[in-house]
Design an enzyme around this catalytic site. Structure first.
Site, PDB file in Angstrom:
ATOM      1  N   HIS A   1      -6.028   1.457  -4.326  1.00 42.20           N
ATOM      2  CA  HIS A   1      -4.981   1.084  -3.363  1.00 42.20           C
ATOM      3  C   HIS A   1      -4.448  -0.311  -3.657  1.00 42.20           C
ATOM      4  O   HIS A   1      -5.102  -1.117  -4.330  1.00 42.20           O
ATOM      5  CB  HIS A   1      -5.515   1.150  -1.929  1.00 42.20           C
TER       6      HIS A   1
ATOM      7  N   HIS B   1      -2.707   1.190   6.990  1.00 44.39           N
ATOM      8  CA  HIS B   1      -2.985   1.140   5.550  1.00 44.39           C
ATOM      9  C   HIS B   1      -3.154   2.554   5.009  1.00 44.39           C
ATOM     10  O   HIS B   1      -3.622   3.449   5.716  1.00 44.39           O
ATOM     11  CB  HIS B   1      -4.268   0.336   5.308  1.00 44.39           C
TER      12      HIS B   1
ATOM     13  N   CYS C   1       0.816  -1.225   0.000  1.00 46.59           N
ATOM     14  CA  CYS C   1       0.000   0.000   0.000  1.00 46.59           C
ATOM     15  C   CYS C   1       0.844   1.268   0.000  1.00 46.59           C
ATOM     16  O   CYS C   1       0.587   2.197  -0.778  1.00 46.59           O
ATOM     17  CB  CYS C   1      -0.973  -0.013   1.181  1.00 46.59           C
TER      18      CYS C   1
END
Length: 250
Positions: free
Chosen positions: A225, A213, A163
């Site tokens: 993402h 994240h 990420c």
């Protein structure tokens, strides 16, 4: 009696002659009912380096309504000249046929692309409605890599990223440097509230106060993402429950 036999024989020969003449006169081919292409051979995928535009009609003059990512799975419903009408999950529209690899089933698709499961088209309505500008340019660039793999510790937009590696590499393309991990990225740029989010902003998710994240905001409640090893780079709704704040870098 002899005349009757001759008369009957003559009728039999004449009748058979008519039948044979009819057979010999017909030189055509007898066809069965038209067959549709077997459904298992209608599968195709996008043979492109980024993404393939799906249009409202069969021509470049029609608006783009969705995009089929690299290796994006679809089923060809019909062909119209240089265009194919396709269906990819719940999205339907026209794509330029030259950029499709066609004539296979799902098993062959997975073997050729090396994927564990199909990747599908995504809508671009949110992109058309969101604010234009640099943030939109960044979002459009990031969307090219939807369908590519997630790799923990990776920073490659094509071969795999996690990420934070994904957003770091996206912003690097625009001359903006970011720290490597999400927790440090959350302290970069200008922090914005979730109510002030704009296209191109980063959103951070936390659990128990710890950042775990980061995603890139597309507008209209959608993000792109590097999600997980199972789903790769994808588009998702914002996880508002775990979202804590945004960061603006432009």
């Amino acid at each position: 009696m002899q005349k009757l036999k001759q008369r009957l024989q003559h009728k039999w020969i004449f009748g058979m002659g008519g039948i044979l003449a009819g057979i010999l006169a017909f030189t055509g081919t007898v066809y069965g009912a038209p067959k549709e292409m077997p459904e298992e051979n209608q599968v195709a995928y996008a043979e492109v380096s980024t993404c393939l535009n799906i249009r409202e009609g069969a021509g470049m003059e029609y608006p783009v309504i969705a995009r089929l990512p690299k290796d994006g799975y679809c089923e060809v419903k019909k062909e119209e000249g240089a265009w194919c009408y396709i269906e990819s999950e719940e999205i339907e529209g026209y794509v330029y046929k030259a950029y499709l690899e066609t004539g296979m089933n799902e098993e062959t698709y997975l073997r050729r692309t090396g994927r564990e499961k199909p990747v599908y088209a995504y809508k671009v309505e949110t992109l058309q409605e969101s604010t234009a500008g640099k943030g939109q340019e960044i979002a459009d660039f990031a969307l090219q890599f939807v369908g590519n793999p997630y790799v923990w510790g990776g920073t490659s937009l094509t071969n795999g990223a996690d990420c934070s590696g994904f957003v770091q590499s996206v912003y690097r393309n625009f001359g903006i440097s970011l720290p490597r991990v999400a927790a440090d990225q959350a302290q970069a740029g200008n922090r914005v509230s979730l109510e002030q989010l704009q296209t191109g902003d980063l959103i951070f998710y936390a659990d128990g106060g710890a950042i775990y994240h980061v995603v890139l905001y597309l507008g209209n409640g959608q993000v792109v993402h590097a999600s997980s090893a199972a789903t790769g780079i994808k588009i998702s709704p914002v996880n508002w429950q775990n979202a804590v704040w945004g960061v603006r870098l432009i």
